[in-house]
Design an enzyme around this catalytic site. Structure first.
Site, PDB file in Angstrom:
ATOM      1  N   ILE A 139      47.770 -20.362  17.651  1.00 10.10           N
ATOM      2  CA  ILE A 139      47.972 -20.178  16.219  1.00 10.10           C
ATOM      3  C   ILE A 139      48.073 -18.673  15.984  1.00 10.10           C
ATOM      4  CG2 ILE A 139      46.975 -22.332  15.369  1.00 10.10           C
ATOM      5  CD1 ILE A 139      44.331 -21.028  15.008  1.00 10.10           C
ATOM      6  N   ASP A 140      48.800 -18.301  14.946  1.00  6.74           N
ATOM      7  CA  ASP A 140      49.069 -16.884  14.698  1.00  6.74           C
ATOM      8  C   ASP A 140      47.789 -16.080  14.504  1.00  6.74           C
ATOM      9  OD1 ASP A 140      51.728 -17.599  14.734  1.00  6.74           O
ATOM     10  OD2 ASP A 140      51.873 -17.766  12.551  1.00  6.74           O
ATOM     11  N   LYS A 141      47.896 -14.791  14.727  1.00  6.39           N
ATOM     12  CA  LYS A 141      46.761 -13.877  14.562  1.00  6.39           C
ATOM     13  C   LYS A 141      46.067 -14.059  13.214  1.00  6.39           C
ATOM     14  CE  LYS A 141      45.717  -8.983  13.908  1.00  6.39           C
ATOM     15  NZ  LYS A 141      46.262  -7.618  13.756  1.00  6.39           N
TER      16      LYS A 141
END
EC number: 5.4.99.-
Length: 307
Positions: A139-141
Site C-alpha cells: 500500500i502507498d506510503k
C-alpha cells in the site's frame, strides 16, 4: 567506486557496425539498452576517446568498456515500533501507519516496514529478494492500513496466488472531493504508467485491467465518505479511478486538487479490511483496522461543517 574493464579489438567482420550493437553481441546477459546507458554515462572509449551509441566501428578500433562493480544491497533490521495484528510461523499481519514506506528502494534503504519487520521477525520469505523480503502486496506510503507479509516462501506463493485470482478481500475507506450522487458503482478502467509523467499512473487504453467497486457511506457539504472494494490491485488504483470520475481523494498530492482545503500529509485513504485463506491452516481469516486519528478527525470536521 570500483570498476571492471573489458577490452575489445574490432576485426574486419565488424567494420561499420554501431558500437552499441557490437557490444550487445559481444557481452552475454546484457541488453542493448543496458549497453546504451553505459555508453551514455561515458564508460566506453574507442582509441581512448569517449563515443556515442551511433559510433560506427573501424578496423582495429580498441574499445574499453568500464563496468561499475554492482553495489551489494543489504537491508538492516531497525527497531521501529509497528502494530502487529496477528503473527504465526507463516504470516505477520500489520497495521501500517500513514507515512511509512513498505519496502526499501534506491536512495531510501531505512525507516521502512521491511526494516522494522526484519528486526521483529528475523525471517521473511526470500521470493522478492533482498529489498522486498516477504512483501506480497503493497500500500502507498501515505495510505494506512492492513497488510499481510509472508514469513516463508510457501506462504508467499499461496498469498500471491490468491491475489492473482482476485480472491483476497480488500476493503478501503476514503474521503473524496465533491459530493457523489450515486449510492455506489463500479469503475472498470484500465490503468498503466502515465505516457508522459512516468511517476504517475493513468487510465490508458490497453493498460492492465483495473476494477474498483465503491459505495457511499456518508455525504457532506463538499465531500463524500466512501468504501472501496478492490477486484484488482493496480498501483494507485483507487486514487486514479476516483480521480477519473471527477472525485479525487482529499489530500492526494498527485491526483487530487492543486489547492487543498485540509492540510493532510497525503491522501485520505485507509486499507481497513483484509481477508484471505491462511497458507497452511487453509481457513479464511479477516482483519480490520480502524482508520487513524487524522482520518477520524477529518470526518468529524466534515460532519460539523455540514450541519
Amino acid at each position: 567506486m570500483q570498476t571492471k574493464s573489458m577490452n575489445f579489438v574490432v576485426d574486419v567482420d565488424d567494420i561499420g557496425k554501431r558500437i552499441d550493437v557490437y557490444l550487445a553481441e559481444m557481452i552475454d546477459n546484457m541488453s542493448r539498452s543496458q549497453i546504451q546507458k553505459i555508453i551514455n554515462n561515458g564508460n566506453v572509449t574507442v582509441n581512448d576517446k569517449v563515443v556515442k551509441n551511433n559510433y560506427k566501428l573501424k578496423e582495429d578500433d580498441e574499445i574499453v568498456l568500464n563496468l561499475p562493480e554492482p553495489v551489494t544491497l543489504k537491508v538492516e533490521p531497525e527497531n521501529i515500533p509497528i502494530e502487529i495484528m496477528y503473527e504465526d510461523d507463516d504470516i505477520v499481519v500489520v497495521n501500517k501507519p500513514q507515512g511509512m514506506v513498505v519496502h526499501p528502494a534506491p536512495g531510501n534503504y531505512s525507516g521502512t516496514l521491511v526494516n522494522a519487520l526484519l528486526y521483529h521477525c528475523k525471517n521473511l520469505s526470500s521470493i522478492n529478494g533482498v529489498i522486498r523480503p516477504g512483501i506480497v502486496h503493497r500500500i502507498d506510503k501515505d495510505t494506512s492500513g492492513v497488510l499481510v507479509v509472508a514469513k516463508n516462501d510457501l506462504a508467499h506463493r499461496s498469498l500471491a496466488e490468491q491475489i492473482k485470482e482476485h480472491s483476497v478481500n480488500r476493503i478501503y475507506l476514503a474521503i473524496t472531493e465533491g459530493v457523489i450522487k450515486e449510492d455506489g458503482g463500479t469503475i472498470n478502467r484500465p490503468i498503466a504508467r502515465h505516457p508522459v509523467d512516468r511517476k504517475k499512473m493513468a487510465i490508458v487504453e490497453g493498460g492492465r485491467e483495473a476494477i474498483t467497486h465503491f459505495r457511499v457511506l456518508e455525504r457532506f457539504k463538499e465531500n463524500t465518505y466512501i468504501e472501496c472494494k478492490l477486484e484488482t490491485g493496480r498501483t494507485h488504483q483507487i486514487r486514479v479511478h476516483m480521480s477519473s470520475i471527477g472525485h479525487p481523494l482529499v489530500g492526494d498530492p498527485v491526483y487530487g486538487y492543486k489547492k487543498q482545503k485540509y492540510k493532510l500529509q497525503g491522501q485520505a485513504l485507509h486499507a481497513t479490511t483484509l481477508g484471505f485463506i491462511h497458507p497452511t491452516k487453509k481457513q479464511y481469516m479477516e482483519f480490520t483496522a480502524t482508520p487513524p486519528s487524522y482520518f477520524l478527525e477529518l470526518l468529524e470536521k466534515l460532519r460539523n461543517n455540514s450541519k
